[in-house]
Design a protein around this motif. Structure first.
Motif, mmCIF file in Angstrom:
data_model
loop_
_atom_site.group_PDB
_atom_site.id
_atom_site.type_symbol
_atom_site.label_atom_id
_atom_site.label_comp_id
_atom_site.label_asym_id
_atom_site.label_seq_id
_atom_site.Cartn_x
_atom_site.Cartn_y
_atom_site.Cartn_z
ATOM 1 N N ASN A 1 -6.963 -4.648 -3.133
ATOM 2 C CA ASN A 1 -7.466 -4.906 -1.784
ATOM 3 C C ASN A 1 -6.326 -5.198 -0.816
ATOM 4 O O ASN A 1 -6.359 -4.748 0.333
ATOM 5 C CB ASN A 1 -8.453 -6.084 -1.795
ATOM 6 N N THR A 2 -5.315 -5.934 -1.285
ATOM 7 C CA THR A 2 -4.170 -6.237 -0.408
ATOM 8 C C THR A 2 -3.450 -4.950 -0.028
ATOM 9 O O THR A 2 -3.061 -4.755 1.122
ATOM 10 C CB THR A 2 -3.194 -7.211 -1.109
ATOM 11 N N ARG A 3 -3.299 -4.039 -0.990
ATOM 12 C CA ARG A 3 -2.614 -2.770 -0.696
ATOM 13 C C ARG A 3 -3.450 -1.929 0.284
ATOM 14 O O ARG A 3 -2.914 -1.291 1.179
ATOM 15 C CB ARG A 3 -2.386 -1.942 -1.974
ATOM 16 N N ILE A 4 -4.763 -1.929 0.081
ATOM 17 C CA ILE A 4 -5.640 -1.136 0.963
ATOM 18 C C ILE A 4 -5.526 -1.668 2.400
ATOM 19 O O ILE A 4 -5.373 -0.898 3.360
ATOM 20 C CB ILE A 4 -7.105 -1.177 0.457
ATOM 21 N N GLU A 5 -5.525 -2.986 2.509
ATOM 22 C CA GLU A 5 -5.418 -3.614 3.839
ATOM 23 C C GLU A 5 -4.061 -3.300 4.471
ATOM 24 O O GLU A 5 -3.971 -2.972 5.656
ATOM 25 C CB GLU A 5 -5.548 -5.127 3.649
ATOM 26 N N ALA A 6 -2.995 -3.395 3.650
ATOM 27 C CA ALA A 6 -1.638 -3.140 4.166
ATOM 28 C C ALA A 6 -1.519 -1.696 4.645
ATOM 29 O O ALA A 6 -0.892 -1.416 5.670
ATOM 30 C CB ALA A 6 -0.604 -3.425 3.083
ATOM 31 N N GLU A 7 -2.152 -0.776 3.915
ATOM 32 C CA GLU A 7 -2.096 0.641 4.283
ATOM 33 C C GLU A 7 -2.782 0.839 5.649
ATOM 34 O O GLU A 7 -2.262 1.536 6.518
ATOM 35 C CB GLU A 7 -2.794 1.482 3.195
ATOM 36 N N ALA A 8 -3.925 0.194 5.829
ATOM 37 C CA ALA A 8 -4.651 0.331 7.099
ATOM 38 C C ALA A 8 -3.844 -0.300 8.237
ATOM 39 O O ALA A 8 -3.709 0.281 9.321
ATOM 40 C CB ALA A 8 -6.025 -0.327 6.983
ATOM 41 N N ASN A 9 -3.256 -1.472 7.971
ATOM 42 C CA ASN A 9 -2.480 -2.147 9.026
ATOM 43 C C ASN A 9 -1.215 -1.380 9.401
ATOM 44 O O ASN A 9 -0.696 -1.551 10.505
ATOM 45 C CB ASN A 9 -2.090 -3.570 8.575
#
Ligand code: BYC
Length: 314
Positions: free
Chosen positions: A285-293
């Protein structure tokens, strides 16, 4: 005249035999390309996801010096990911594709990064044990047959040595501190010892990929051989620090000159690899969020590159 597949294969095997590196434009068997892509993308993802457990402590480092060291280390790991993604791209797959597989939960990354960092001592233990294990593995990968992967490893190993040293120094400081600090270091070692041994993969009898990788000299040692090498190097370091190894079966065999050790919990490794470790969901989830940001940064970089290309063309 075009060469036959048999001739191409013969030349490829001859190069491997003679220790001549295989380069991106050279002919290679499809399985060789697939195995490398599998391993390199897994490795690149490990470096990037590996930033998360330690990144978790940057704002809580106990001094400015510790903070700068940790910040530099975590940034290095991101750089390692980039070198290996670049290397993997030479096999014909774009990094955005590899990253998408990671975000979709379809790609693997090292099991070790699915464990939580619950104390400051974990930062030292990761540097000492996890980077220590990575060095043992990667020093040999640096001699492997695929040019771009082996060259990335040479550079990465140099940085990993600094990571390893800073971790050992951190634990050594805690071990010469108060009883609470010593207990924190020992507790951290107890939690990370077995997961670190699992980083080397399943035992040789259960490692389906080792045969091909060894034949093609991508891997130069088996999972168990590397695990043994790591244990033999690390036990004397732990003893020098006054750390107790949480393995009742551990003993030195003076005849073989190796430590004998108990078996890691292989069921736990399978669970962690299959997405059911303590932090798998949180990491993804942290990676998914970082990718979106980071989307706007990638768009800006692409727009800049396009503008520069247009300017150069005109
Ligand atoms: N975790 O046939 P096997 C770092 C999978 S980052 C997850 O023995 P192989 C750092 C394996 O992929 C550096 N999965 O495979 C960064 C395979 O599944 P698939 C981390 C694992 O390839 C930040 C299946 O199990 N190092 O140092 O011959 C901060 C069967 O295994 C694991 C690397 O990534 C595992 N532990 O050998 C601090 C090293 N073990 O792909 C530090 C690069 C096994 O067939 N990779 N699996 O679906 C390798 O050296 C090898 O790929 C392995 C496995 C030794 C990991």
């Amino acid at each position: 005249m075009e060469k036959s597949i048999e001739e191409l294969e013969r030349q490829f095997n001859e190069k491997i035999e003679k220790g001549i590196k295989i380069e991106p434009k050279d002919w290679m068997p499809d399985r060789y390309r697939k195995q490398l892509l599998r391993m390199m993308s897994q490795h690149a993802h490990s470096e990037v996801v590996g930033m998360l457990p330690e990144g978790n402590w940057i704002t809580r480092a106990p001094s400015l010096k510790r903070k700068t060291v940790l910040l530099a280390k975590v940034q290095d790991e991101g750089g390692h990911g980039l070198y290996i993604y670049c290397g993997a791209e030479t096999l014909g797959v774009d990094r955005s594709e590899m990253i998408q597989q990671l975000l979709d939960g379809k790609a693997k990354y090292s099991s070790i990064f699915n464990y939580p960092t619950v104390s400051w001592a974990d930062i030292g233990t990761i540097g000492w044990l996890v980077d220590g294990a990575a060095i043992v593995n990667q020093t040999l990968l640096a001699k492997g047959s695929y040019g771009p992967y082996s060259r990335a490893m040479v550079r990465i190993c140099k940085e990993e040595n600094f990571h390893h040293r800073q971790g050992y120094e951190l634990i050594s400081t805690l071990m010469s501190g108060t009883p609470e600090q010593r207990a924190m270091a020992q507790d951290s070692f107890n939690r990370w010892w077995w997961p670190t041994l699992m980083m080397f993969g399943p035992s040789d009898a259960h490692s389906p990929n080792s045969g091909e990788l060894l034949k093609w000299k991508v891997k130069l040692m088996t999972n168990d051989e590397l695990r043994q090498r790591f244990i033999d190097r690390t036990i004397p370091q732990a003893e020098a620090l006054g750390i107790t190894i949480p393995d009742p079966d551990l003993k030195y065999n003076p005849e073989t000159k190796h430590y004998e050790y108990g078996q890691p919990n292989w069921e736990e490794l399978t669970n962690v690899i299959n997405g059911n470790g303590p932090c798998n969901k949180q990491r993804l989830n942290t990676r998914i969020e970082a990718e979106a940001n980071g989307q706007w940064v990638r768009e800006a970089a692409e727009a800049y590159a396009a503008k520069r290309a247009m300017k150069q063309a005109s």
